[in-house]
Design a protein around this motif. Structure first.
Motif, short mmCIF file in Angstrom:
data_model
loop_
_atom_site.label_atom_id
_atom_site.label_comp_id
_atom_site.label_asym_id
_atom_site.label_seq_id
_atom_site.Cartn_x
_atom_site.Cartn_y
_atom_site.Cartn_z
N PHE A 13 0.85 -1.18 0.00
CA PHE A 13 0.00 0.00 0.00
C PHE A 13 0.89 1.23 0.00
O PHE A 13 1.96 1.23 0.61
N HIS A 14 0.45 2.30 -0.64
CA HIS A 14 1.25 3.52 -0.67
C HIS A 14 1.25 4.22 0.68
O HIS A 14 2.23 4.84 1.07
N THR A 15 0.14 4.12 1.42
CA THR A 15 0.02 4.84 2.69
C THR A 15 -0.44 3.90 3.80
O THR A 15 -1.06 2.86 3.55
N ILE A 124 4.97 -5.57 9.18
CA ILE A 124 5.12 -4.41 8.31
C ILE A 124 6.47 -3.77 8.59
O ILE A 124 6.69 -3.23 9.68
N PRO A 125 7.41 -3.80 7.65
CA PRO A 125 8.73 -3.19 7.89
C PRO A 125 8.69 -1.67 7.77
O PRO A 125 7.96 -1.12 6.94
N LEU A 163 4.10 -4.09 2.64
CA LEU A 163 5.08 -3.05 2.35
C LEU A 163 4.34 -1.72 2.20
O LEU A 163 3.38 -1.61 1.43
N ILE A 164 4.79 -0.71 2.95
CA ILE A 164 4.19 0.63 2.91
C ILE A 164 5.34 1.64 2.79
O ILE A 164 5.91 2.08 3.80
N CYS A 234 12.27 -1.00 -0.60
CA CYS A 234 11.37 -1.91 0.13
C CYS A 234 11.29 -3.26 -0.55
O CYS A 234 11.40 -4.32 0.10
N ILE A 235 11.10 -3.23 -1.85
CA ILE A 235 10.96 -4.48 -2.61
C ILE A 235 12.28 -5.24 -2.62
O ILE A 235 12.30 -6.47 -2.46
#
Length: 371
Positions: A13-15, A124-125, A163-164, A234-235
């Motif tokens: 998610f972006h946020t 969630i990192p 991942l955010i 992140c990826i």
């Protein structure tokens, strides 16, 4: 032969708000995080959830005493799902709490690997390094035994990892550097591991390429460029986690645990202290096989002759985090043989993943060269 293990479902998610709305965070959830992250992104939108702040239990990476305390407090809270939001230390603590069933850390180690999780687990990192959100592993400083060790079992895999990138935009330079270098070490150790497979190498080499190219962009464009490509970091960290989750990490981690355990050097920095020293010693023993493949990849990415590849790699990493000699952390010459002996006695799980076997004399040599 196991080709790859990916425990959780993966979301992006972006946020943070998009995540909260999609996952319907509420009164049956226990958020395990640090206070600044919670206050900035989750306090209002997820206010019905229970919360435990890991930074209230200590400011270092997880220790047995910290975990005993947080497990005791979590046992008094009714919840059906744990949501771990933070760097590797926070996610590791959330994993351990999820399988603890109220037991202290010593009892947990005694029952490995047969621990069972009774609640859901979401990870969630908030850094781009550990890949812990997709592994069953946790690193614990067992202060009562005087060493840092890894632990894991199948029920420590999360149900879901998320991942955010928004959560990483404000990372201090030091945290960005140590976490992303940690991810690079994960990727390199996993591709060199004798347990590597075509699937783990696919993820590992892609992570290496993304991280090095990312550093090159950051070198040119600074923090603004870093934030623009934070989703890629992140990826890449996630890819490295998927790779080492099956192939394993090796001597870099095994040696770094001594520095982190006694002198409390953060994990990513202690890994960097050992990183190229281990690679150079591998190359003294054997230069063919997967090390040759890795070196060719690095020469292409760094644009340098192969005989200079580790020096060029270190020069690039030094622009993110200047490397220190071991004595600069307070390490003494008397520590070195004890460190080498402890590696051989307590880190067999990691040392069996080395590109080539390393005996105690070789491990001592690495420590001495890095001293």
């Amino acid at each position: 032969m196991k080709l790859i293990a990916i425990g959780p479902e993966l979301f992006m998610f972006h946020t943070a708000k998009e995540f909260i709305d999609e996952f319907k965070i509420g009164k049956d959830d226990l958020i395990v995080t640090i206070e600044v992250i919670y206050n900035q992104y989750f306090k209002e939108a997820a206010k019905e959830a229970h919360v435990l702040f890991c930074d209230k239990y200590g400011s270092t990476e997880p220790t047995d005493e910290m975990l005993d305390a947080i497990i005791q407090d979590a046992s008094a809270i009714p919840y059906k799902r744990i949501i771990g939001i933070g760097g590797g230390a926070v996610m590791d603590m959330a994993k351990v709490v999820s399988v603890s069933d109220g037991m202290g850390i010593d009892a947990i180690f005694d029952k490995l690997p047969n621990l069972k999780r009774k609640a859901g687990l979401v990870l969630i990192p908030t850094t781009c390094g550990t890949g812990s959100e997709v592994t069953q592993l946790a690193s614990i400083n067992r202060t009562r035994l005087g060493t840092k060790v890894g632990m894991g079992c199948p029920d420590m895999y999360a149900d879901t990892s998320v991942l955010i990138p928004e959560l990483l935009y404000g990372l201090p330079n030091y945290v960005f550097a140590t976490s992303s270098i940690d991810a690079l070490v994960h990727a390199v150790e996993s591709v060199l591991s004798p347990n590597a497979t075509p699937y783990t190498k696919l993820f590992g080499y892609q992570a290496i390429e993304m991280i090095i190219k990312g550093y090159q962009e950051v070198e040119k464009g600074g923090v603004e460029a870093r934030n623009r490509i934070m989703g890629d970091f992140c990826i890449a960290s996630n890819y490295a986690g998927i790779s080492f989750g099956t192939a394993g990490c090796a001597a870099v981690h095994a040696l770094s645990y001594q520095l982190g355990g006694k002198y409390h050097v953060p994990h990513g920095e202690s890994n960097y202290a050992m990183f190229t020293g281990v690679l150079k010693n591998y190359a003294e023993i054997r230069t063919d096989g997967e090390l040759a493949v890795l070196n060719k990849k690095l020469t292409e990415l760094l644009g340098c002759p192969e005989d200079k590849v580790y020096d060029e790699l270190e020069e690039l990493l030094n622009k993110q985090l200047p490397k220190k000699a071991l004595h600069e952390y307070g390490v003494t010459e008397d520590d070195l043989p004890r460190f080498a002996r402890t590696v051989m006695e307590t880190q067999e799980r990691l040392m069996k993943n080395n590109f080539v076997p390393l005996d105690e004399a070789r491990v001592l040599k690495i420590f001495q060269e890095l001293y």
